[in-house]
Design an enzyme around this catalytic site. Structure first.
Site, PDB file in Angstrom:
ATOM      1  N   ASP A 153       0.632  -1.147  -0.077  1.00  0.00           N
ATOM      2  CA  ASP A 153      -0.435  -0.145   0.312  1.00  0.00           C
ATOM      3  C   ASP A 153       1.365   1.338  -0.076  1.00  0.00           C
ATOM      4  O   ASP A 153       2.118   1.263  -0.354  1.00  0.00           O
ATOM      5  CB  ASP A 153      -1.036  -0.537   1.446  1.00  0.00           C
ATOM      6  N   ASP A 211     -10.501   2.407  -3.311  1.00  0.00           N
ATOM      7  CA  ASP A 211     -11.251   1.313  -2.706  1.00  0.00           C
ATOM      8  C   ASP A 211     -12.841   1.101  -3.197  1.00  0.00           C
ATOM      9  O   ASP A 211     -13.422   1.789  -3.236  1.00  0.00           O
ATOM     10  CB  ASP A 211     -11.143   0.698  -1.535  1.00  0.00           C
TER      11      ASP A 211
HETATM   12  C1  GLA Z   1      -6.080   0.636   1.808  1.00  0.00           C
HETATM   13  C2  GLA Z   1      -5.932  -0.796   0.176  1.00  0.00           C
HETATM   14  C3  GLA Z   1      -7.437  -1.219   0.516  1.00  0.00           C
HETATM   15  C4  GLA Z   1      -6.755  -2.409   2.130  1.00  0.00           C
HETATM   16  C5  GLA Z   1      -6.811  -1.311   3.344  1.00  0.00           C
HETATM   17  C6  GLA Z   1      -6.233  -1.705   4.465  1.00  0.00           C
HETATM   18  O1  GLA Z   1      -7.212   1.653   1.445  1.00  0.00           O
HETATM   19  O2  GLA Z   1      -6.786   0.464  -0.806  1.00  0.00           O
HETATM   20  O3  GLA Z   1      -7.378  -1.952   0.004  1.00  0.00           O
HETATM   21  O4  GLA Z   1      -5.383  -2.788   1.581  1.00  0.00           O
HETATM   22  O5  GLA Z   1      -5.767  -0.063   2.611  1.00  0.00           O
HETATM   23  O6  GLA Z   1      -5.839  -0.645   5.855  1.00  0.00           O
END
Ligand code: GLA
Length: 411
Positions: A153, A211
């Site tokens: 990430d 997301d």
């Molecule tokens: C971000 C990523 C998600 C997930 C969360 C975890 O938002 O884009 O896919 O991995 O972090 O905290």
């Protein structure tokens, strides 16, 4: 003005990236087809544990998911337990009392692969320790545990392109130096056009979008709002960057969550209908997107299992040619998406985005460059369709449905 500056930064960045010498130390292509598996975030968030991973690995086998090609079990954020006095990363001792190697070993004993999550800053998105300045140590630890897939990430990292390329490049170099073939998934949400540089730094896939929420359409797109339709629209034009070992990732499958996830249900995302979940699966198959399930695979409804294990759509997704579908036709709410397959045929999606009306969507065979009598198979109905007109094919498509056909010339 700003747009111009960003574009020239991207261009200069690319020239530099091409010169970065990152070479894997083994001869196989990592992720020659889009990764398939299960990832913990949407449903469990922090409620993960050794026993849950083991149950999921068992379910992957018992419920026929392994048989159709799903292979990774990936732990997303919140598995961490800080670092020891030497800086070595630790798993949470309560959630994983026997350590992460035991968990990975169990997953491997089922003939499956194991994935883990980190962040290339000081902290992960959920505030756990990140891998910045611990690249070599963490890569080594992941290799020792038997990790096969790393999702990395970008929370808490600077916004500029340079830092992203530099940080991911450095970390992946450390990962490759371990000698263990670990698929590397870049997750900076498409903010710095990772399709332009992700493969150059030896990442195998990169998120293209924020997301994904468990909803058909949010009506707006930002960090917090992103439905299946918003994510889909952002794949247009990215098809040229996809291929074996380099995939655009429009995020996880929300199929079967039915609004039961945590952040996947944020901002009013309350789940999708069966037809909409079918559409996500059909579209993600056409897009050559990673197929990462997030629902509770220990306890799937008949529809969820039917959708996730559709062998004909999985074959489209896993097709060796590795092409991503293009949107070849858009007429208001009617869209046609087409993906060329290795055997010379096409997988074609007929998508109706209208909320209420059934639409008749017509494909002209010339749009696929085909001349002659067509042979057509419906990949949801699992049956061949009769073609009435040689040059044209009209399908009736329900609201939010995506019918997927395999089309070729009759031999
Ligand atoms: C971000 C990523 C998600 C997930 C969360 C975890 O938002 O884009 O896919 O991995 O972090 O905290």
């Amino acid at each position: 003005m700003i747009k111009k500056a960003v574009t020239s930064m991207l261009c200069i960045g690319l020239i530099l990236i091409v010169c970065i010498p990152i070479k894997a130390q083994y001869n196989e292509i990592l992720a020659p087809t889009p990764p398939m598996g299960w990832i913990s975030w949407n449903l469990f968030e922090g409620n993960i544990s050794e026993s849950i991973v083991m149950e999921l690995a068992d379910a992957m086998e018992a419920n026929g998911l392994k048989e159709v090609g799903y292979e990774y079990i990936i732990l997303d954020d919140l598995w961490h337990g800080g670092r020891d006095e030497n800086g070595k990363i630790l798993s949470d001792p309560v959630k994983f009392p026997n350590g992460m190697k035991v968990v990975a070993d169990y997953v491997h004993s089922k003939g499956l692969k194991f994935g883990i999550y980190t962040d290339i800053a000081e902290y992960t998105c959920a505030g756990m320790v990140g891998s910045l300045n611990y690249e070599e140590s963490d890569a080594q630890t992941f290799a020792e545990w038997g990790v096969d897939y790393i999702k990395c990430d970008y929370c808490h990292a600077p916004e500029d392109l340079w830092t992203a390329v530099d940080r991911y490049g450095k970390f992946i170099k450390a990962v490759r130096a371990t000698g263990r073939p670990m698929v590397f998934a870049i997750c900076e949400w498409g903010q710095r056009s990772p399709w332009l540089w992700g493969s150059k730094v030896d990442g195998q896939l990169w998120r293209t979008t924020w997301d994904l929420r468990d909803t058909w359409e949010h009506g707006q797109y930002n960090n917090g709002h992103n439905g299946i339709m918003e994510a889909l629209d952002r794949q247009v034009g990215l098809e040229k960057y996809a291929g074996p070992g380099r995939w655009n990732d429009p995020d996880m499958l929300v199929i079967g969550l039915n609004g039961t996830g945590a952040s996947s249900s944020a901002n009013g995302a309350s789940g999708c209908s069966v037809v909409e979940y079918e559409a996500q699966f059909g579209l993600w198959a056409l897009l050559s997107a990673p197929l990462l399930m997030t629902c509770d695979i220990r306890d799937m409804s008949v529809d969820t299992k039917r959708i996730l294990t559709n062998p004909e759509l999985i074959a489209v997704n896993q097709d060796k040619l590795g092409k991503q579908a293009s949107r070849i036709n858009k007429n208001n709410s009617e869209e046609i998406w087409a993906k060329p397959l290795a055997d010379g045929s096409w997988a074609v999606g007929f998508l109706n985005r209208d909320n209420n009306e059934v639409k008749n969507i017509t494909l002209n065979s010339s749009e696929l460059g085909l001349k002659g009598k067509l042979k057509v198979r419906d990949l949801w109905l699992h049956q061949d369709l009769e073609v009435k007109q040689a040059e044209q094919l009209t399908l009736s498509v329900k609201p939010h449905e995506c019918r997927v056909l395999k089309i070729e010339l009759e031999r």
